[in-house]
Design a protein around this motif. Structure first.
Motif, PDB file in Angstrom:
ATOM      1  N   LEU A  23       0.840  -1.204   0.000  1.00 30.48           N
ATOM      2  CA  LEU A  23       0.000   0.000   0.000  1.00 30.48           C
ATOM      3  C   LEU A  23       0.869   1.247   0.000  1.00 30.48           C
ATOM      4  CD1 LEU A  23      -2.692   1.491   0.285  1.00 30.48           C
ATOM      5  CD2 LEU A  23      -2.592   1.050   2.746  1.00 30.48           C
ATOM      6  N   LEU A  24       1.906   1.255   0.813  1.00 31.04           N
ATOM      7  CA  LEU A  24       2.815   2.401   0.880  1.00 31.04           C
ATOM      8  C   LEU A  24       3.487   2.651  -0.469  1.00 31.04           C
ATOM      9  CD1 LEU A  24       4.388   4.522   2.581  1.00 31.04           C
ATOM     10  CD2 LEU A  24       6.076   2.728   3.027  1.00 31.04           C
ATOM     11  N   ALA A  25       3.990   1.588  -1.103  1.00 31.78           N
ATOM     12  CA  ALA A  25       4.665   1.729  -2.395  1.00 31.78           C
ATOM     13  C   ALA A  25       3.708   2.265  -3.459  1.00 31.78           C
ATOM     14  CB  ALA A  25       5.248   0.384  -2.833  1.00 31.78           C
ATOM     15  N   ALA A  26       2.474   1.756  -3.455  1.00 30.33           N
ATOM     16  CA  ALA A  26       1.503   2.174  -4.464  1.00 30.33           C
ATOM     17  C   ALA A  26       1.099   3.634  -4.286  1.00 30.33           C
ATOM     18  CB  ALA A  26       0.270   1.275  -4.401  1.00 30.33           C
ATOM     19  N   LEU A  27       0.813   4.043  -3.057  1.00 30.05           N
ATOM     20  CA  LEU A  27       0.357   5.422  -2.850  1.00 30.05           C
ATOM     21  C   LEU A  27       1.487   6.428  -3.042  1.00 30.05           C
ATOM     22  CD1 LEU A  27       1.028   6.991   0.149  1.00 30.05           C
ATOM     23  CD2 LEU A  27      -0.198   4.997   0.967  1.00 30.05           C
ATOM     24  N   LEU A  28       2.725   6.047  -2.676  1.00 29.30           N
ATOM     25  CA  LEU A  28       3.853   6.950  -2.899  1.00 29.30           C
ATOM     26  C   LEU A  28       4.151   7.091  -4.391  1.00 29.30           C
ATOM     27  CD1 LEU A  28       6.379   6.037  -0.047  1.00 29.30           C
ATOM     28  CD2 LEU A  28       5.048   8.138  -0.300  1.00 29.30           C
ATOM     29  N   THR A  29       3.997   6.001  -5.144  1.00 26.07           N
ATOM     30  CA  THR A  29       4.196   6.071  -6.595  1.00 26.07           C
ATOM     31  C   THR A  29       3.157   6.980  -7.234  1.00 26.07           C
ATOM     32  OG1 THR A  29       5.134   3.838  -6.644  1.00 26.07           O
ATOM     33  CG2 THR A  29       4.308   4.729  -8.725  1.00 26.07           C
ATOM     34  N   LEU A  30       1.895   6.808  -6.833  1.00 23.41           N
ATOM     35  CA  LEU A  30       0.834   7.684  -7.347  1.00 23.41           C
ATOM     36  C   LEU A  30       1.112   9.132  -6.971  1.00 23.41           C
ATOM     37  CD1 LEU A  30      -1.947   8.044  -8.673  1.00 23.41           C
ATOM     38  CD2 LEU A  30      -2.980   7.607  -6.421  1.00 23.41           C
ATOM     39  N   GLY A  31       1.497   9.365  -5.725  1.00 22.91           N
ATOM     40  CA  GLY A  31       1.810  10.723  -5.286  1.00 22.91           C
ATOM     41  C   GLY A  31       3.001  11.312  -5.996  1.00 22.91           C
TER      42      GLY A  31
END
Length: 224
Positions: A23-31
């Protein structure tokens, strides 16, 4: 008894931690992607794009993470079917976008305007100057501030349990229910796991920052 149960349940905690890291990797990538685009718009875009970027940042920085999670899962979820994980990625990712845009904008503005003018004088297009001159320097200078965003979003992933994401915090709550107590022991272990992941991530980012330091510029652990 408690220790034996924790040992038996530890694989479930690791599974929850792994989901939290995903979840952290996905949201940071989107951000990262949207934040970078937003920062370019806010500096070099038309006034309408600059207005949009300011409005976006203020809205998503002003709403608590837990409210965004509920809004996207239960609100947007009524219009478009979203799994808890996807809803958490979008909600937390858009909030991260607002903060990362500020980081990147500050880094871009730290690049001397004379460098862009020199690139244009050599025949480079405005977009080419941004891509080849501004962004490489801005990204390097963003690593330090970005460590704070990493730490903040790592802790924010624990809120995803409210919409049903079975990450570390929710796994811990299941264990507490099974043990019928011992909350302090279980969540002390969870806190230690978050701390380790946070420190490892920061250490990696600090190492990257040192590696990307260019002689003549001030960097972490170096002298100017």
């Amino acid at each position: 008894m408690v220790f034996d149960t924790l040992v038996a349940e530890f694989p479930f905690l690791l599974r929850g931690l792994w989901i939290g890291i995903q979840l952290l990797a996905a949201l940071l990538t989107l951000g990262f992607v949207l934040g970078l685009a937003l920062s370019v718009m806010s500096i070099y875009g038309h006034w309408t794009l600059r207005l949009f970027s300011v409005a976006f940042e203020r809205v998503f920085r002003g709403i608590p993470e837990i409210v965004l999670l509920l809004l996207f899962f239960y609100g947007v979820g009524e219009l478009i079917s979203l799994s808890p994980f996807v809803a958490a990625v979008i909600a937390l990712g858009l909030r991260s976008t607002a903060y990362q845009a500020q980081i990147f904008r500050g880094a871009m503005q730290s690049v001397s305007g004379g460098e862009v003018m020199a690139a244009r004088a050599l025949g480079m297009s405005r977009l080419g100057a941004i891509w080849h001159i501004v962004l490489p320097q801005a990204l390097r200078r963003s690593i330090g501030p970005w460590t704070n965003e990493y730490s903040a979003e790592l802790k924010a992933t624990s809120l995803a349990y409210v919409i049903g994401v079975v990450e570390l915090t929710r796994q811990a709550s299941y264990i507490v229910s099974n043990l019928q107590g011992n909350t302090l022991t279980v969540f002390a272990l969870v806190a230690a796991m978050y701390f380790v992941v946070n420190r490892l991530g920061n250490a990696g980012l600090y190492a990257l920052e040192r590696k990307m330091t260019i002689p003549g510029f001030e960097g972490r652990g170096t002298e100017s």
